[in-house]
Design a protein around this motif. Sequence first.
Motif, PDB file in Angstrom:
ATOM      1  N   VAL A  48      48.434  -0.890  36.894  1.00  0.00           N
ATOM      2  CA  VAL A  48      48.088   0.509  36.140  1.00  0.00           C
ATOM      3  C   VAL A  48      49.064   1.481  36.482  1.00  0.00           C
ATOM      4  O   VAL A  48      48.815   2.589  36.060  1.00  0.00           O
ATOM      5  N   HIS A  49      50.256   0.941  37.262  1.00  0.00           N
ATOM      6  CA  HIS A  49      51.000   1.975  37.861  1.00  0.00           C
ATOM      7  C   HIS A  49      52.534   1.573  37.841  1.00  0.00           C
ATOM      8  O   HIS A  49      52.896   1.187  38.964  1.00  0.00           O
ATOM      9  N   VAL A  50      53.059   1.594  36.895  1.00  0.00           N
ATOM     10  CA  VAL A  50      54.494   1.202  36.777  1.00  0.00           C
ATOM     11  C   VAL A  50      55.371   2.517  36.198  1.00  0.00           C
ATOM     12  O   VAL A  50      54.961   3.129  35.321  1.00  0.00           O
ATOM     13  N   HIS A  51      56.837   2.101  36.380  1.00  0.00           N
ATOM     14  CA  HIS A  51      57.596   3.363  35.778  1.00  0.00           C
ATOM     15  C   HIS A  51      58.709   2.367  35.336  1.00  0.00           C
ATOM     16  O   HIS A  51      59.490   1.614  35.957  1.00  0.00           O
ATOM     17  N   SER A  52      58.644   2.313  33.889  1.00  0.00           N
ATOM     18  CA  SER A  52      59.695   1.407  33.159  1.00  0.00           C
ATOM     19  C   SER A  52      60.937   2.243  33.151  1.00  0.00           C
ATOM     20  O   SER A  52      61.987   1.296  32.857  1.00  0.00           O
ATOM     21  N   ASP A  80      52.168   2.264  31.875  1.00  0.00           N
ATOM     22  CA  ASP A  80      53.350   2.876  32.167  1.00  0.00           C
ATOM     23  C   ASP A  80      53.331   4.252  31.977  1.00  0.00           C
ATOM     24  O   ASP A  80      52.806   5.117  31.600  1.00  0.00           O
ATOM     25  N   MET A  81      54.018   4.826  33.304  1.00  0.00           N
ATOM     26  CA  MET A  81      53.910   6.257  33.667  1.00  0.00           C
ATOM     27  C   MET A  81      54.611   7.202  32.987  1.00  0.00           C
ATOM     28  O   MET A  81      55.772   6.851  32.265  1.00  0.00           O
ATOM     29  N   PRO A  82      54.339   8.463  32.671  1.00  0.00           N
ATOM     30  CA  PRO A  82      55.017   9.243  31.418  1.00  0.00           C
ATOM     31  C   PRO A  82      55.828   9.997  31.832  1.00  0.00           C
ATOM     32  O   PRO A  82      56.682  10.704  31.077  1.00  0.00           O
ATOM     33  N   PHE A 135      45.635  10.380  31.408  1.00  0.00           N
ATOM     34  CA  PHE A 135      46.254  11.750  31.850  1.00  0.00           C
ATOM     35  C   PHE A 135      46.971  11.790  33.253  1.00  0.00           C
ATOM     36  O   PHE A 135      46.039  11.775  34.171  1.00  0.00           O
ATOM     37  N   LYS A 136      48.476  11.812  33.350  1.00  0.00           N
ATOM     38  CA  LYS A 136      48.970  12.129  34.742  1.00  0.00           C
ATOM     39  C   LYS A 136      49.172  13.410  34.999  1.00  0.00           C
ATOM     40  O   LYS A 136      49.940  14.165  34.171  1.00  0.00           O
ATOM     41  N   ALA A 137      48.534  13.812  36.230  1.00  0.00           N
ATOM     42  CA  ALA A 137      48.934  15.188  36.691  1.00  0.00           C
ATOM     43  C   ALA A 137      49.510  15.095  38.158  1.00  0.00           C
ATOM     44  O   ALA A 137      49.211  14.354  38.821  1.00  0.00           O
ATOM     45  N   ALA A 194      46.158   7.947  42.336  1.00  0.00           N
ATOM     46  CA  ALA A 194      47.317   7.004  42.424  1.00  0.00           C
ATOM     47  C   ALA A 194      47.700   7.013  43.600  1.00  0.00           C
ATOM     48  O   ALA A 194      47.606   7.876  44.645  1.00  0.00           O
ATOM     49  N   HIS A 195      48.286   5.988  44.094  1.00  0.00           N
ATOM     50  CA  HIS A 195      49.074   5.570  45.553  1.00  0.00           C
ATOM     51  C   HIS A 195      48.424   6.280  46.611  1.00  0.00           C
ATOM     52  O   HIS A 195      49.184   6.943  47.357  1.00  0.00           O
ATOM     53  N   LEU A 196      47.293   5.978  46.864  1.00  0.00           N
ATOM     54  CA  LEU A 196      46.617   6.387  48.194  1.00  0.00           C
ATOM     55  C   LEU A 196      47.421   5.926  49.366  1.00  0.00           C
ATOM     56  O   LEU A 196      47.540   4.905  49.476  1.00  0.00           O
ATOM     57  N   THR A 267      51.380  -1.111  41.794  1.00  0.00           N
ATOM     58  CA  THR A 267      52.188  -1.299  42.576  1.00  0.00           C
ATOM     59  C   THR A 267      53.414  -0.247  42.636  1.00  0.00           C
ATOM     60  O   THR A 267      54.316   0.064  43.535  1.00  0.00           O
ATOM     61  N   ASP A 268      53.160   0.824  41.735  1.00  0.00           N
ATOM     62  CA  ASP A 268      54.324   2.050  41.719  1.00  0.00           C
ATOM     63  C   ASP A 268      55.293   1.651  41.665  1.00  0.00           C
ATOM     64  O   ASP A 268      56.343   2.112  42.334  1.00  0.00           O
ATOM     65  N   HIS A 269      55.719   0.436  40.754  1.00  0.00           N
ATOM     66  CA  HIS A 269      56.805   0.047  40.455  1.00  0.00           C
ATOM     67  C   HIS A 269      57.774   1.015  40.109  1.00  0.00           C
ATOM     68  O   HIS A 269      57.502   1.468  38.730  1.00  0.00           O
TER      69      HIS A 269
END
Length: 402
Positions: A48-52, A80-82, A135-137, A194-196, A267-269
């Motif tokens: 649920v947490h990647v950066h393409s 994918d993150m925004p 939505f990501k804040a 995210a990413h605690l 992963t916060d890839h």
Amino acid sequence: MHTPEGPRQVDVHVAGGVITSVGNDLAPAGASTVDATGMYVLPGAIDVHVHSRDPGFPQKEDFATLTAAAAAGGVTTVIDMPNTVPAVDADGVLESKAALARAKARVDYGLWGLVRSTTKAAELEGLAAAGAIGFKAYLGYAFSLGHKQVQYSLNLEDPDYADLLASRPAEAEAVAIAAAAEIAGASGVRLHVAHLSSAPGLAAAQEAIRAGAPLSLETCPHYLWLCDEDYGRVGTAMKIFPPVRGARDRDALVDGLRKGTITIVATDHAPHTDEEKAAAFGDAPAGSPGVQTLYISSLELASRMGDVWLAPRWVSEAPAALTGLQGSKGTIAPGYDADLVIVDPNQPTRVRPEIMRSKQRHSALDGMEFGFTVREVYLRGSVVAGGRRGRVAGRLVRPARR
Ligand SMILES: [Zn+2]
């Protein structure tokens, strides 16, 4: 095989990309079969947490290389993150990003939208209608300063790892979570952290959950496997925001996962180029690839906890529920997408640059060995890694509206 009823030794029958039945002796005459005797058959992971980085930073990553790495690791859906360029803050941007991904993606993909302090309700509704997962804040993140923030905020010539930790204290995470949870509780909005990364952050989240806040928690493999003492060995591949903290933080997060307070591992890839990451500590940007090692590292951690079957819950079942995909993904049961991962539990994998399928080869977990190997990966019934690739292409996933 991992099923809703627990681990079972059974057959799974697939037709038209969907699981049609789970039971014994299901192969009809003429059906093609895959013998997975002695292997684990698991639901495809949903990271649920990647950066393409796509569009915007093609030298770092793109949807083709991101999803090749995902497929190789048993991740059949990426969310994918925004913070791509342009940022996904309007329905038109989301639609064009989805179209761009469609031409490249080897696994399914969902897209987060961006909410800013200036975002209007109508803009959020537009994003939701276009298919945004949520939505990501960004809380208190100096977006425009980017990776230079450590030097600017500390005004240091040559910062070291202790300076980085001092610039982003765990107490700040705790305060941010408490404040966001209070707003979520008062407004009835579901909040996902995210990413605690810290024990104080986890304690603040637990407190908010006890008080009734609608909160879910995610942490990442690097916070579960590493602590500040590893920096000397790992180097800048471990420079990630929020930072990897002390051993007590790591142990608290592992404990939170074991107890089920933290339900999701993602992963916060976040690739930067191998060259950028080879810079001095103060100059190297924060973030590293990770999607490919999500499943094997989670299986290893779950197996050390004494229940290997926890892993598919952290990386598949709970992520499906979070993202509104629980009707089609995250479970091996009739009616669900045949996103299946065959894992060899007797063949260890050592993380090393040669096996990485991301555009970048560095990893915070480099050199670690996990007792599992992803053998074959299926997206909606077609091979996407580990065998002769089928003719399936990734597609946009949209949440079921609740
Ligand atoms: Zn991120």
